[in-house]
Enzyme design. Sequence first.
Site, PDB file in Angstrom:
ATOM      1  N   CYS A   1       0.837  -1.192   0.000  1.00  0.00           N
ATOM      2  CA  CYS A   1       0.000   0.000   0.000  1.00  0.00           C
ATOM      3  C   CYS A   1       0.879   1.252   0.000  1.00  0.00           C
ATOM      4  O   CYS A   1       1.908   1.300   0.655  1.00  0.00           O
ATOM      5  CB  CYS A   1      -0.941   0.093   1.189  1.00  0.00           C
TER       6      CYS A   1
ATOM      7  N   ARG B   1       4.375  -0.529  -4.505  1.00  0.00           N
ATOM      8  CA  ARG B   1       3.912  -0.981  -3.191  1.00  0.00           C
ATOM      9  C   ARG B   1       2.605  -1.762  -3.248  1.00  0.00           C
ATOM     10  O   ARG B   1       2.152  -2.307  -2.249  1.00  0.00           O
ATOM     11  CB  ARG B   1       3.722   0.225  -2.263  1.00  0.00           C
TER      12      ARG B   1
ATOM     13  N   TRP C   1      -2.428  -2.979  -1.601  1.00  0.00           N
ATOM     14  CA  TRP C   1      -2.034  -4.390  -1.682  1.00  0.00           C
ATOM     15  C   TRP C   1      -2.877  -5.065  -0.616  1.00  0.00           C
ATOM     16  O   TRP C   1      -2.689  -4.848   0.574  1.00  0.00           O
ATOM     17  CB  TRP C   1      -0.544  -4.540  -1.390  1.00  0.00           C
TER      18      TRP C   1
ATOM     19  N   ASN D   1      -1.915   2.124   5.464  1.00  0.00           N
ATOM     20  CA  ASN D   1      -0.983   1.071   5.083  1.00  0.00           C
ATOM     21  C   ASN D   1      -0.632   0.327   6.353  1.00  0.00           C
ATOM     22  O   ASN D   1      -0.222   0.944   7.334  1.00  0.00           O
ATOM     23  CB  ASN D   1       0.274   1.715   4.460  1.00  0.00           C
ATOM     24  N   GLY D   2      -0.829  -0.992   6.366  1.00  0.00           N
ATOM     25  CA  GLY D   2      -0.505  -1.770   7.557  1.00  0.00           C
ATOM     26  C   GLY D   2      -1.627  -2.734   7.897  1.00  0.00           C
ATOM     27  O   GLY D   2      -2.515  -2.976   7.076  1.00  0.00           O
TER      28      GLY D   2
ATOM     29  N   GLU E   1      17.628 -18.310  -6.596  1.00  0.00           N
ATOM     30  CA  GLU E   1      17.228 -16.997  -7.105  1.00  0.00           C
ATOM     31  C   GLU E   1      16.663 -17.110  -8.536  1.00  0.00           C
ATOM     32  O   GLU E   1      15.670 -16.474  -8.864  1.00  0.00           O
ATOM     33  CB  GLU E   1      18.430 -16.030  -7.058  1.00  0.00           C
TER      34      GLU E   1
ATOM     35  N   LYS F   1      12.882 -16.083  -9.593  1.00  0.00           N
ATOM     36  CA  LYS F   1      12.550 -15.130 -10.656  1.00  0.00           C
ATOM     37  C   LYS F   1      11.474 -15.721 -11.563  1.00  0.00           C
ATOM     38  O   LYS F   1      10.519 -15.050 -11.942  1.00  0.00           O
ATOM     39  CB  LYS F   1      13.794 -14.772 -11.501  1.00  0.00           C
TER      40      LYS F   1
ATOM     41  N   GLU G   1       8.105 -15.822  -9.765  1.00  0.00           N
ATOM     42  CA  GLU G   1       7.525 -14.495  -9.528  1.00  0.00           C
ATOM     43  C   GLU G   1       6.843 -13.923 -10.765  1.00  0.00           C
ATOM     44  O   GLU G   1       5.760 -13.358 -10.666  1.00  0.00           O
ATOM     45  CB  GLU G   1       8.626 -13.496  -9.112  1.00  0.00           C
TER      46      GLU G   1
ATOM     47  N   HIS H   1      17.595 -37.614  -3.222  1.00  0.00           N
ATOM     48  CA  HIS H   1      16.968 -37.919  -1.933  1.00  0.00           C
ATOM     49  C   HIS H   1      15.494 -37.519  -1.915  1.00  0.00           C
ATOM     50  O   HIS H   1      14.965 -37.164  -0.870  1.00  0.00           O
ATOM     51  CB  HIS H   1      17.728 -37.227  -0.800  1.00  0.00           C
TER      52      HIS H   1
ATOM     53  N   LYS I   1       6.592  -4.750  -4.169  1.00  0.00           N
ATOM     54  CA  LYS I   1       8.043  -4.635  -4.073  1.00  0.00           C
ATOM     55  C   LYS I   1       8.507  -4.389  -2.641  1.00  0.00           C
ATOM     56  O   LYS I   1       9.597  -4.771  -2.251  1.00  0.00           O
ATOM     57  CB  LYS I   1       8.517  -3.495  -4.975  1.00  0.00           C
TER      58      LYS I   1
HETATM   59  C1  G6P Z   1       9.243  -8.572  -1.763  1.00  0.00           C
HETATM   60  C2  G6P Z   1       9.735  -8.334  -3.176  1.00  0.00           C
HETATM   61  C3  G6P Z   1      11.000  -9.158  -3.433  1.00  0.00           C
HETATM   62  C4  G6P Z   1      12.059  -8.835  -2.382  1.00  0.00           C
HETATM   63  C5  G6P Z   1      11.513  -9.069  -0.980  1.00  0.00           C
HETATM   64  C6  G6P Z   1      12.478  -8.549   0.080  1.00  0.00           C
HETATM   65  O1  G6P Z   1       8.756  -9.856  -1.635  1.00  0.00           O
HETATM   66  O2  G6P Z   1       8.732  -8.659  -4.101  1.00  0.00           O
HETATM   67  O3  G6P Z   1      11.509  -8.845  -4.716  1.00  0.00           O
HETATM   68  O4  G6P Z   1      13.175  -9.634  -2.594  1.00  0.00           O
HETATM   69  O5  G6P Z   1      10.294  -8.344  -0.810  1.00  0.00           O
HETATM   70  O6  G6P Z   1      12.555  -7.153  -0.040  1.00  0.00           O
HETATM   71  P1  G6P Z   1      13.750  -6.273   0.419  1.00  0.00           P
HETATM   72  O7  G6P Z   1      13.347  -4.878   0.022  1.00  0.00           O
HETATM   73  O8  G6P Z   1      13.841  -6.423   1.917  1.00  0.00           O
HETATM   74  O9  G6P Z   1      14.969  -6.727  -0.257  1.00  0.00           O
END
Ligand code: G6P
Length: 615
Positions: A2, A27, A77, A103-104, A487, A491, A494, A510, A610
């Site tokens: 948010c 956000r 969000w 927001n929260g 990672e 990606k 996501e 395993h 994000k």
């Molecule tokens: C969210 C984002 C990710 C990010 C994670 C941690 O889930 O979508 O891309 O890696 O937060 O965020 P930070 O800002 O703490 O790296």
Amino acid sequence: MCGIVGYVGKRDVVDVIFKGLTNLEYRGYDSAGMALQDCGELRIYKTLGKLINLKNELEERKSELKHPTSGIGHIRWATHGSPSLVNAHPHTCSCGRLVVVHNGIIENYKELREQLIKKGCNFRSQTDTETIAHLVADEYAKAKDLETAVRNSIKQLQGAYAICVMHKDVPNLIVGARKHAPMLVGIGEDENFIASDTPAIIEYTKKTIYLEDNEIAVVTKDSVKITDINGNTVNKKIEMLPWEPVALSKLGYKHFMLKEINEQPDVIRNVLNGKLYDIDAPVNLSEVKIDKETLKKLNKIQIIACGTSLHAAIVGKYLIEDFAGISVEVEASSEYIYRKTTTDSSTLVIGVSQSGETADTITAIKQAKEKNSHILIITNRPDSNMARLADSLIPVNAGIEVSVAATKSYSAQLISFYLLAIHLAEIKDSMDKEYLKNIKHELIQLPTKIEEILSNTSSIQECARKFSSYKNFIYIARGVNLASAYEGALKLKEISYINATGYPAGELKHGPIAMLDETMPVLAILIPGGITYEKVLSNSEEAKARNAKLIALTSSTDKAIDTLFDNVIRIPHVSEVLSPAITCVPLQLLAYYIAEFLGKDVDQPRNLAKSVTVE
Ligand code: G6P
């Protein structure tokens, strides 16, 4: 999680709030809304989905507006209540004269809601936020003063909030308050701002006041008053934002993600700048504010992070243990905070975060701070809440990252860990000097090698085209590249919503091997010359024997690789220890092109945000 923008002043209010929200869209993007004080009227606009829908709505209803002079806006969000028009902010009290954006998460909203319903409040949404609107209205009826009403209300709230409140009776006055969620005030001339984050206001002012927990801001066109929960005035420092206004432009790229992937060579140069320029000189990491003797004796480090930052932390662990011989624990912040941790004053605790706002990481850092650990923060946002908790701060200087999937910030975090590990090794004299020189040399060469990958992505695109219809993937690696497998798979998940798992190659047999057949491709990361190459090759053979389609990501020129694997993505060679800084790039591109072929919303994937400011 948010985004909030509030504005009182001389400019086009709709334009300021809309642009502010646009710069905060990372956000959340489930719904958007705006409330405007317009010549004695309080006008509210809400739309479902992305901000563009709010823009269209405002355009269509433009003729209703006379001359708005203040307003608050929100992008959501969803936490409580599905993304819907009725759950979109701003929320109002029963009579509609008071509006709130939030927001929260209000943890005690159910009991407050019951009490307010008994008092006759008419609830319309499923949100926790609507409770705040009714609560503040109830307090306003008693106090007849908005600031007091907000103060009396937040005393009753449990949980996290950044709120902006307006009342029809007091035009051109916004009351903001926060606890465990970011909020700042921007100071202008004949205008003032409130926002969740700096990109919302940077175009207009650099003068900022960061609100602390339990502080209340009363903002008009020409005044800003900050008080604490007891009503005492707080004299806050006005800080100058370190950012220049940034044009959030894709610069001709189809998506921000592709632009940000392509920025990585320069980002790496930027991180190295001033810290590593001569392989014969020690790395300059004066940001680490621990004296040398203490560093020499350091025998435990904990790294806490979430998401992509957690993967950078895993590489960090490998490097610090390898170069400096210091034992490192890595943990997801969300796990760290729910158990007794063994942190103490002799432990260095490193928090890693792109945004510097991730709620779980902030809570974890505060927990470690209470145990008197030295806190080192590695973040892309030196102006963030997390950065303000730091004893030592390493800003990663990746520049604003717009795409929700982190790419260039990951590279910048990795390079910061290389520098930190070398710095520790140099202080401890724990590593062969020639070895470190070679690593430094390779680090300096890294941007050019990544440019080589970026200049010809045809094999990655071909692989993406061939595999975009598969529903499940396993990415395997060993050693320092295990984090690359995690990672790369993250990606893909996501942005394409394909089920992809990063797994230690040696663990395949395993359990996960049971799932392998021609429908589940296996991507293997193989860096020759290191200690894991032959082993990952054998694990790939095992997968092939179960009919899995194989993709190799490798710098090997061995022809046998072309025979064994169905597709080969070749990268320039770097030593194994440095390879995570290069393997991440083709993996980002592979995810990007697969999502692109599938027509997904690459920059704003569903359900994600994000910056995650709720635990
Ligand atoms: C969210 C984002 C990710 C990010 C994670 C941690 O889930 O979508 O891309 O890696 O937060 O965020 P930070 O800002 O703490 O790296």
